[in-house]
Structure formats: structure tokens, C-alpha cells
Design an enzyme around this catalytic site. Sequence first.
Site, short mmCIF file in Angstrom:
data_model
loop_
_atom_site.label_atom_id
_atom_site.label_comp_id
_atom_site.label_asym_id
_atom_site.label_seq_id
_atom_site.Cartn_x
_atom_site.Cartn_y
_atom_site.Cartn_z
CE1 TYR A 237 36.73 28.35 37.11
CE2 TYR A 237 37.27 29.69 38.79
CZ TYR A 237 37.05 28.34 38.53
OH TYR A 237 36.44 27.60 39.29
CE1 TYR B 249 39.31 22.52 38.26
CE2 TYR B 249 40.74 24.15 39.71
CZ TYR B 249 39.33 23.95 38.97
OH TYR B 249 38.40 24.93 38.91
CG ASP C 252 32.55 36.40 38.64
OD1 ASP C 252 32.85 36.22 39.22
OD2 ASP C 252 32.49 35.35 38.30
CE LYS D 287 39.27 32.85 43.86
NZ LYS D 287 37.96 32.31 42.77
C1 PLP Z 1 37.04 32.16 41.72
C2 PLP Z 1 36.27 32.26 41.14
C3 PLP Z 1 35.16 31.45 41.25
C4 PLP Z 1 34.76 30.87 41.53
O1 PLP Z 1 34.01 30.10 43.21
P1 PLP Z 1 34.69 29.53 44.53
O2 PLP Z 1 34.30 29.55 45.19
O3 PLP Z 1 35.79 28.78 43.52
O4 PLP Z 1 33.03 28.54 43.62
C5 PLP Z 1 33.72 32.32 40.38
N1 PLP Z 1 34.62 33.29 39.59
C6 PLP Z 1 35.56 34.71 39.87
C7 PLP Z 1 35.94 34.73 38.87
C8 PLP Z 1 36.89 33.68 40.63
O5 PLP Z 1 37.56 33.62 40.34
#
Ligand code: PLP
Length: 434
Positions: free
Chosen positions: A146, A18, A247, A276
Amino acid sequence: MTQEEILSIDHKHIWHPYTAASRPMDNLVVKKASGVFLELEDGTRLIDGMSSWWSTIHGYQVPALNRAIQQQLENMAHVMFGGITHRPAAELTQALLEVVPQGLKHVFYSDSGSVAVEVAMKMALQYWHSKGQGSKNRFATVRSGYHGDTWHDMSVCDPVTGMHSIFNNRLSPQIFLPAPQSTFHGQLIPEELEEVERVLSSHHEEIAAFILEPIVQGAGGMRFYHPDYLNSLKTHCEKYDILLIADEIATGFGRTGKLFACEHAAITPDIMCIGKALTGGYMSFAATLCTADVAHTISDGSPGVFMHGPTFMGNPLACATALASLELLLAKDWKAEIQAIESHLNDALAGLQTLEAVKEVRVLGAIGVVEMKAEVDMKAIQAALTKRGLWLRPFGKLIYTMPPFVITPAELQQLTNAMVDSIKAYGEKLTEEK
Ligand SMILES: *Cc1c(COP(=O)(O)O)cnc(C)c1O
């Protein structure tokens, strides 16, 4: 290369998250990292209060993880996954299926969180396609979410912070509900679930899945919502034949005080994304898990296969590291570790609540958030924090930390002292300027 040469190349040629290529940021040059510390080229040591964006839960230079990678390297760094399988993938899968919410049975490995979300959304679309209900092809979600930066992920990110306006009519229009208002530690607001039900009942014929981050909305606002919201949402999804995609990319592996945030609401989603902290922050790796119903419906329909297959799918180095990371986590009393961090963050940050410039302080598990009343001057606050030996990356109105779980009480004290002092100084300066 000298530090100046590194920065010169960086400024001229390298994009960062960004950022503007024409107005490069003053990036710190990190030389190495160990434990909870980042060490800069000039020898400065900073506590990493961000866990490299939720991922380095065991800190840096973790002997067990280094060993796992080295051992796997002796066999192979990578091999294609089409028509081939291997021990690291099988062992990781077995270990994961023992700890994820019950009922998730099939694992699709990919290379990043964003891809894992794309895969989840494709699974949902193929599920309804296989059932001959292809008109169920939109997604419902909540604001302030997100889910990653790739194309369909963006369409379910918060429309404002997710910059929908830039890509505007090129993104699939999804169905947005307000962000959950029932807070984690507060009361459930029944009206907002009535609103959820109203929207789902009127749109269910076109909704393939509801996607959201369980309990903690991360990069979209660092908000913690009520477990009963998630629980009721799951019930409504079942009633209206809508798949639920959780997610867990930020929340997975203990961060919220449960191994997976879905456990706060005692639910099993139909599809779940992890990433992550999956490899303890060692490398980019993610997975999309689903129930037998989702997997078999897709597989029994037409075209009879799930249409996705990344080149680096099931990367053996990543699988071996992820397995070692999970074993390391489960081998210790991680719950007590998170609780200790939570209670320290609560005690240490609570005083900030009285500051004029602070809107709210909130803590859940190993996450501490200070929400300011106005957008922060990121450069000023970051300079103040690094001067006090702490690396944080505030955004918008939020100054927050999610430290590695292995942080010692003394290091954690240093972290919160730096945070509290910087925010106080920043707040006082704002008041003076008024
Ligand atoms: C970081 C994140 C993503 C994206 O993961 P990347 O490895 O950066 O592509 C998707 N969903 C959530 C909730 C996240 O925190």
C-alpha cells in the site's frame, strides 16, 4: 450544534475514507482526545488502539507538541517555500538527517504520505531521464503493498485490494512480484529471491525503481517479512541498476522496534518516504529523502531542476511540531517502551491462536495483528470493541492494533482484554451460526 445535528450534516454531506455517500456509516462523534483516549460527545472514553492510523505515537494533547505549535504560531503559521527558507525547516532537517539511514542527504517536504510517494516516483523517473535512460520508466513492487491513494501510488498498490479493476487501463501497468512469503520470525525462503532476481534481470532495462514498504506491509495486509528479503532485494537492485524506494510512512519513528524499518536489514534506500508519525499525528506532513547521487543526478541533468513544489511545502507549523515530536521520542528510552508493548501484545494475544475462527496472531514492535479465517463483520466487531472501551478499525480479515507508544501497562491491559474478549465472543457467535 447538537450531536444529532453534527451527525445529520455528516450523513448528508461529508465523505469519509472509503465510504458511500448514499449509505453513510454510523460515525462516532469525537469531542476531544487526550493521552491515549478519545472522548466522544456523549462522554464515552475509548482507548485509541489505532494511533489515528499509525500517527499519534505520543498520544493526544502532548504538552511539548502543543507548546511547539503555539510558539511557532507567534512567528508564522505558514510562508511560501519558493525563494524562502526558515529556522523550523533547517532545524528539522538537521535532526532528521542525524537519525535516518546513513547516506540520505536531501529532503523534499510535502503535505501527505501519498504526495511523498508521488514525489519519490517522480525523482526516480527524473533520475533516469537525467542519465539519458528515459526508457527506465516503470516500477517494480510486491503484491499486498500500500502506497497511498493518488494516481501513480495506486498503480503500485496491491492490484486486488488497491482496486486496479475500477481504474483499470488508466493506471500505468507496473511489474508485480508475489508478496514476500519469508516471514519476519521465520526462515528466509531463498527461492523467492531467485524469482525476484529473475524478474529484475529480465526487466531491468525498463525499471526505474523498486518500491516497497520495508519489513511491514501495512494497509495491504499487515504482513511482516524477513529482513534478509529486504537486504537481498537491495543487493539485486544495485546489481541491475534499479533505484530502491523504501516507503517508511507507516513504519518510521520506532513502530517496528527500530527507528526506521530499513535498519532491520541494515540498508540505506536510494529514496525514502516518511509521513504519518512525523508530526506525532498532529498534522498532515510528509517528506521524501534521497541520496546525494539521486539529488545531484537529477539536478545536473535536463531540465536541471526537480519538477515539484507544493504550495504548503515545508510548512513551518508542521516542521516545528515534527522537530518537537522527534526530540520527544529520542529523549526517552523508546526502544524499551516498544519492547514492553511487544511482549505484552505477544503474551496477551497468543491465546487467540487456538480459536477456530482465527488464522494467525502476529506481533512485531508495537503492532499486534489477529488475522481471522474469514472477512469480519466490521460493524459487529466494532460495536463489540467500542462497548469494551476500545477503538479499532478492522479491515478484511484483520483485527489489529498499533497503540500510542505512551500507553501505560494498565491501559494496554485494558486494550488487549477488550480485543481478546470481543474476538472470542465474535468467534463463538460464528461457531454457533454454523
Ligand atoms: C498511509 C500510507 C501512505 C499514504 O499516506 P497519506 O498521508 O494517507 O497520503 C503511503 N504509504 C504507506 C506505507 C502508508 O501507510
